[in-house]
Design an enzyme around this catalytic site. Sequence first.
Site, PDB file in Angstrom:
ATOM      1  N   TYR A  46       2.946  10.221  -0.750  1.00 30.71           N
ATOM      2  CA  TYR A  46       3.885   9.770   0.286  1.00 30.71           C
ATOM      3  C   TYR A  46       5.317  10.091  -0.099  1.00 30.71           C
ATOM      4  O   TYR A  46       5.769   9.787  -1.190  1.00 30.71           O
ATOM      5  CB  TYR A  46       3.750   8.265   0.496  1.00 30.71           C
ATOM      6  CG  TYR A  46       2.492   7.811   1.161  1.00 30.71           C
ATOM      7  CD1 TYR A  46       1.656   8.689   1.847  1.00 30.71           C
ATOM      8  CD2 TYR A  46       2.095   6.473   1.104  1.00 30.71           C
ATOM      9  CE1 TYR A  46       0.494   8.257   2.450  1.00 30.71           C
ATOM     10  CE2 TYR A  46       0.939   6.030   1.720  1.00 30.71           C
ATOM     11  CZ  TYR A  46       0.142   6.925   2.381  1.00 30.71           C
ATOM     12  OH  TYR A  46      -1.020   6.489   2.980  1.00 30.71           O
ATOM     13  N   ASP A  86       0.830  -1.204   0.000  1.00 28.36           N
ATOM     14  CA  ASP A  86       0.000   0.000   0.000  1.00 28.36           C
ATOM     15  C   ASP A  86       0.864   1.253   0.000  1.00 28.36           C
ATOM     16  O   ASP A  86       1.781   1.387   0.800  1.00 28.36           O
ATOM     17  CB  ASP A  86      -0.910   0.011   1.236  1.00 28.36           C
ATOM     18  CG  ASP A  86      -1.825   1.220   1.257  1.00 28.36           C
ATOM     19  OD1 ASP A  86      -2.788   1.243   0.475  1.00 28.36           O
ATOM     20  OD2 ASP A  86      -1.582   2.137   2.058  1.00 28.36           O
TER      21      ASP A  86
END
Length: 313
Positions: free
Chosen positions: A42, A37
């Site tokens: 990010y 994931d």
Amino acid sequence: MNNQLVLGAMLFGTLLDERRSFEILDHFVDAGGVWIDTANCYAFWVDPTGFGGRSEEVLGRWLARRPGVRDRVRISTKVGCEPTEAGRFPQTAEGLTAGAVKKGVQGSLRRLGTDRVELYWAHMPDPAAPLEETVGMFGELVSAGTVGRLGCSNYPAWQVDRARQIARAQGVEGFTAIQQHRTYLAPLPGTRPTVAHRFGAVSDEVLHYLQAYPDIALWAYTPLLSGGYTRADKPLPAQYEHPGTRRRLAALDETAAETGTDRNGVVLAWLAGGTPAATPIVGVSTVGQLDEAMAGIALELTAEQRERLDRAV
């Protein structure tokens, strides 16, 4: 290995360098792990540029250097939270208009070096984008074969249900997964975990909704409270300073002693075997931590142990 554990790649390429990230990824796959994931944002909050994409880039380089591994793993990524201006989140988050979603998935596929992702998430609600537009664009991605399944993260239950109604009316695929924060401990009423978005923590209402619609999977992020259960250097936040926490920790400790594991292992087993079952997403910084998490997800609690843990809740 029980494939119900998802490897969280949030800090790959930022707080975790490429060598360590590759080591963890290799170990995960060698142990039978499947789901990884990440998100296109990010981890913008620790990257010097103020933007995300590092995690997907590291995953893309890892996939490129491991011939055949792409067919053994499933990739989960998200759109909606990447800042469009450094240092101005959430004011300049990309959002979930059709254009933002299309641009977001194209960027993710390029960084990952793949032509598809198995699960694509709306990262958080976008009040500026009509839900009909967001749902329609996500549905197009499934129809095109770019995306396998759809999920939403940090959404209130009513909006999940509304989005699914819209998808049915439009004749497109709808959300079949929810990603929210879930763990064994609970913060004081009137507060929310520091790890969660406004609607990010699983509530009784969300659990009730999931029980009514078993076709929706629950993925649980930050299930181990970033080390708060077991590490003295990672104390629990102030929201957890109440008698209920002490009662629940006692139940965890008793069960951990019986099973020869630790609090983390019991929490993961409790989540995976619950009703509804949750799929924990675990971020680790060492192979040893990954081994511990995999042991926890494989742990089967007895009916008596689960009753003790539920009773403490």
